[in-house]
Design a protein around this motif. Structure first.
Motif, PDB file in Angstrom:
ATOM      1  N   TRP A  98      11.488  -9.157  -1.090  1.00 12.27           N
ATOM      2  CA  TRP A  98      10.868  -8.261  -2.073  1.00 12.27           C
ATOM      3  C   TRP A  98      11.674  -6.974  -2.189  1.00 12.27           C
ATOM      4  N   GLY A  99      11.193  -6.040  -2.995  1.00 10.52           N
ATOM      5  CA  GLY A  99      11.810  -4.723  -3.102  1.00 10.52           C
ATOM      6  C   GLY A  99      13.211  -4.758  -3.678  1.00 10.52           C
ATOM      7  N   LEU A 100      14.095  -3.912  -3.139  1.00 10.32           N
ATOM      8  CA  LEU A 100      15.466  -3.844  -3.626  1.00 10.32           C
ATOM      9  C   LEU A 100      16.187  -5.175  -3.475  1.00 10.32           C
ATOM     10  N   THR A 101      15.923  -5.868  -2.375  1.00  9.84           N
ATOM     11  CA  THR A 101      16.573  -7.158  -2.143  1.00  9.84           C
ATOM     12  C   THR A 101      16.193  -8.157  -3.231  1.00  9.84           C
ATOM     13  N   TYR A 102      14.922  -8.174  -3.605  1.00  9.89           N
ATOM     14  CA  TYR A 102      14.455  -9.065  -4.667  1.00  9.89           C
ATOM     15  C   TYR A 102      15.094  -8.689  -6.004  1.00  9.89           C
ATOM     16  N   SER A 103      15.225  -7.399  -6.259  1.00  8.26           N
ATOM     17  CA  SER A 103      15.831  -6.938  -7.507  1.00  8.26           C
ATOM     18  C   SER A 103      17.291  -7.377  -7.607  1.00  8.26           C
ATOM     19  N   MET A 104      18.049  -7.225  -6.516  1.00  4.15           N
ATOM     20  CA  MET A 104      19.441  -7.677  -6.501  1.00  4.15           C
ATOM     21  C   MET A 104      19.510  -9.183  -6.699  1.00  4.15           C
ATOM     22  N   LEU A 105      18.612  -9.900  -6.039  1.00  9.54           N
ATOM     23  CA  LEU A 105      18.569 -11.358  -6.170  1.00  9.54           C
ATOM     24  C   LEU A 105      18.344 -11.777  -7.612  1.00  9.54           C
ATOM     25  N   GLN A 106      17.437 -11.099  -8.318  1.00 14.84           N
ATOM     26  CA  GLN A 106      17.144 -11.464  -9.700  1.00 14.84           C
ATOM     27  C   GLN A 106      18.350 -11.249 -10.609  1.00 14.84           C
ATOM     28  N   GLU A 107      19.112 -10.199 -10.362  1.00 14.34           N
ATOM     29  CA  GLU A 107      20.319  -9.992 -11.175  1.00 14.34           C
ATOM     30  C   GLU A 107      21.339 -11.093 -10.901  1.00 14.34           C
ATOM     31  N   LEU A 108      21.492 -11.470  -9.634  1.00 13.18           N
ATOM     32  CA  LEU A 108      22.417 -12.545  -9.289  1.00 13.18           C
ATOM     33  C   LEU A 108      21.989 -13.860  -9.937  1.00 13.18           C
TER      34      LEU A 108
ATOM     35  N   ARG B 196       0.828  -1.202   0.000  1.00 10.41           N
ATOM     36  CA  ARG B 196       0.000   0.000   0.000  1.00 10.41           C
ATOM     37  C   ARG B 196       0.867   1.259   0.000  1.00 10.41           C
ATOM     38  N   THR B 197       0.550   2.189  -0.898  1.00 11.39           N
ATOM     39  CA  THR B 197       1.222   3.477  -0.967  1.00 11.39           C
ATOM     40  C   THR B 197       0.172   4.581  -0.916  1.00 11.39           C
ATOM     41  N   ARG B 198       0.626   5.809  -0.873  1.00 13.24           N
ATOM     42  CA  ARG B 198      -0.298   6.946  -0.862  1.00 13.24           C
ATOM     43  C   ARG B 198      -1.067   7.057  -2.167  1.00 13.24           C
ATOM     44  N   LEU B 199      -0.514   6.474  -3.224  1.00 11.12           N
ATOM     45  CA  LEU B 199      -1.152   6.558  -4.540  1.00 11.12           C
ATOM     46  C   LEU B 199      -1.999   5.331  -4.856  1.00 11.12           C
ATOM     47  N   GLY B 200      -2.004   4.363  -3.942  1.00 12.35           N
ATOM     48  CA  GLY B 200      -2.787   3.157  -4.184  1.00 12.35           C
ATOM     49  C   GLY B 200      -2.005   1.913  -3.818  1.00 12.35           C
ATOM     50  N   THR B 201      -2.551   0.764  -4.157  1.00 10.91           N
ATOM     51  CA  THR B 201      -1.923  -0.516  -3.837  1.00 10.91           C
ATOM     52  C   THR B 201      -1.196  -1.072  -5.049  1.00 10.91           C
ATOM     53  N   LEU B 202       0.050  -1.491  -4.838  1.00  8.85           N
ATOM     54  CA  LEU B 202       0.864  -2.064  -5.899  1.00  8.85           C
ATOM     55  C   LEU B 202       1.084  -3.547  -5.629  1.00  8.85           C
ATOM     56  N   ASN B 203       1.162  -4.324  -6.695  1.00 10.08           N
ATOM     57  CA  ASN B 203       1.518  -5.736  -6.589  1.00 10.08           C
ATOM     58  C   ASN B 203       3.005  -5.884  -6.898  1.00 10.08           C
ATOM     59  N   MET B 204       3.795  -6.100  -5.855  1.00 14.91           N
ATOM     60  CA  MET B 204       5.249  -6.164  -5.990  1.00 14.91           C
ATOM     61  C   MET B 204       5.704  -7.612  -6.120  1.00 14.91           C
ATOM     62  N   PRO B 205       6.608  -7.911  -7.069  1.00 12.25           N
ATOM     63  CA  PRO B 205       7.125  -9.279  -7.175  1.00 12.25           C
ATOM     64  C   PRO B 205       7.905  -9.646  -5.918  1.00 12.25           C
ATOM     65  N   CYS B 206       7.817 -10.910  -5.520  1.00 13.24           N
ATOM     66  CA  CYS B 206       8.497 -11.337  -4.301  1.00 13.24           C
ATOM     67  C   CYS B 206       8.716 -12.845  -4.344  1.00 13.24           C
ATOM     68  N   CYS B 207       9.433 -13.321  -3.343  1.00 13.54           N
ATOM     69  CA  CYS B 207       9.657 -14.759  -3.161  1.00 13.54           C
ATOM     70  C   CYS B 207       9.442 -15.072  -1.682  1.00 13.54           C
ATOM     71  N   HIS B 208       8.528 -15.995  -1.400  1.00  9.59           N
ATOM     72  CA  HIS B 208       8.266 -16.402  -0.024  1.00  9.59           C
ATOM     73  C   HIS B 208       9.126 -17.617   0.309  1.00  9.59           C
ATOM     74  N   TYR B 209       9.766 -17.558   1.483  1.00 12.77           N
ATOM     75  CA  TYR B 209      10.525 -18.711   1.971  1.00 12.77           C
ATOM     76  C   TYR B 209      10.146 -18.926   3.434  1.00 12.77           C
ATOM     77  N   GLN B 210       9.509 -20.057   3.709  1.00 11.39           N
ATOM     78  CA  GLN B 210       8.986 -20.338   5.042  1.00 11.39           C
ATOM     79  C   GLN B 210       8.086 -19.171   5.457  1.00 11.39           C
ATOM     80  N   ASP B 211       8.408 -18.472   6.545  1.00 11.46           N
ATOM     81  CA  ASP B 211       7.571 -17.351   6.966  1.00 11.46           C
ATOM     82  C   ASP B 211       8.179 -16.002   6.589  1.00 11.46           C
ATOM     83  N   SER B 212       9.093 -15.996   5.625  1.00 10.54           N
ATOM     84  CA  SER B 212       9.771 -14.772   5.211  1.00 10.54           C
ATOM     85  C   SER B 212       9.342 -14.370   3.802  1.00 10.54           C
ATOM     86  N   CYS B 213       9.428 -13.077   3.509  1.00 12.34           N
ATOM     87  CA  CYS B 213       9.108 -12.557   2.190  1.00 12.34           C
ATOM     88  C   CYS B 213      10.267 -11.696   1.696  1.00 12.34           C
TER      89      CYS B 213
END
Length: 199
Positions: A174-184, A155-172
């Motif tokens: 996403w964001g910059l971390t997910y972007s770095m992961l995808q490049e790796l 949720r942002t001030r401009l509305g709700t965004l669907n952000m790509p992510c990866c769930h592992y056990q009870d962790s998510c």
């Protein structure tokens, strides 16, 4: 176009005039597991009031300080402080990934984050400090599998965004971390230039 070249076209390797911005760096640390696979280290940030990324999954790292000789040195220092892992002694530097542009935690000032990849060859023991709630090693095969990719409603001030992510056990992840992961992962899928190799 290969996955590696697609990522390199998506954002520049080095952001122009990056030295004029606030800067930070992080360490993507992988190791070989007992079954011969590769695992990547994540930290879960300690929960703190007022921190927009409180409790998020991330890579160890932080802002450059005047005593840091380079952005890579800052990633090594921050990793030692946050996890007790001495990359200078027990880490093998592999590659520098692309700069990312974000904002400082406490204000809307832009900040450039530079990721560095290391292979860990030290002890399995980790000593998180007060900034880290826990450390998690995640198999790279799991992170790369398509069925483990999902979306996070943010949720942002401009509305709700669907952000790509990866769930592992009870962790998510996403964001910059997910972007770095995808490049790796894109680099790891390129056998000719993979920073994650058998040694």
């Amino acid at each position: 176009m290969s996955s590696k070249s697609w990522v390199s076209h998506l954002r520049p390797h080095k952001i122009p005039f990056r030295r004029r911005f606030a800067r930070a760096s992080v360490a993507l640390i992988f190791r070989t597991s007992e079954n011969g696979g590769k695992e990547l280290l994540f930290i879960q940030r300690a929960r703190r009031e007022g921190d927009p990324w409180s409790g998020d999954m991330a890579f160890p790292g932080g802002r450059l300080q005047p005593e840091d000789a380079s952005a890579r040195a800052a990633a090594e220092r921050e990793t030692l402080e946050e996890t007790g892992m001495d990359l200078r002694r027990h880490g093998r530097f592999q590659i520098r990934l692309s700069d990312l542009l974000t904002r400082h935690h406490s204000r809307w000032r832009p900040m450039v984050v530079t990721p560095y990849v290391f292979e860990w060859r030290g002890s399995k023991s980790v000593s998180p400090n007060h900034e880290v709630e826990r450390v998690v090693w995640v198999p790279l095969d799991y992170l790369a599998a398509g069925e483990n990719q999902s979306q996070l409603r943010w949720r942002t001030r401009l509305g709700t965004l669907n952000m790509p992510c990866c769930h592992y056990q009870d962790s998510c992840i996403w964001g910059l971390t997910y972007s770095m992961l995808q490049e790796l992962l894109a680099l790891a899928s390129d056998n000719n230039e993979s920073p994650i190799h058998d040694s």
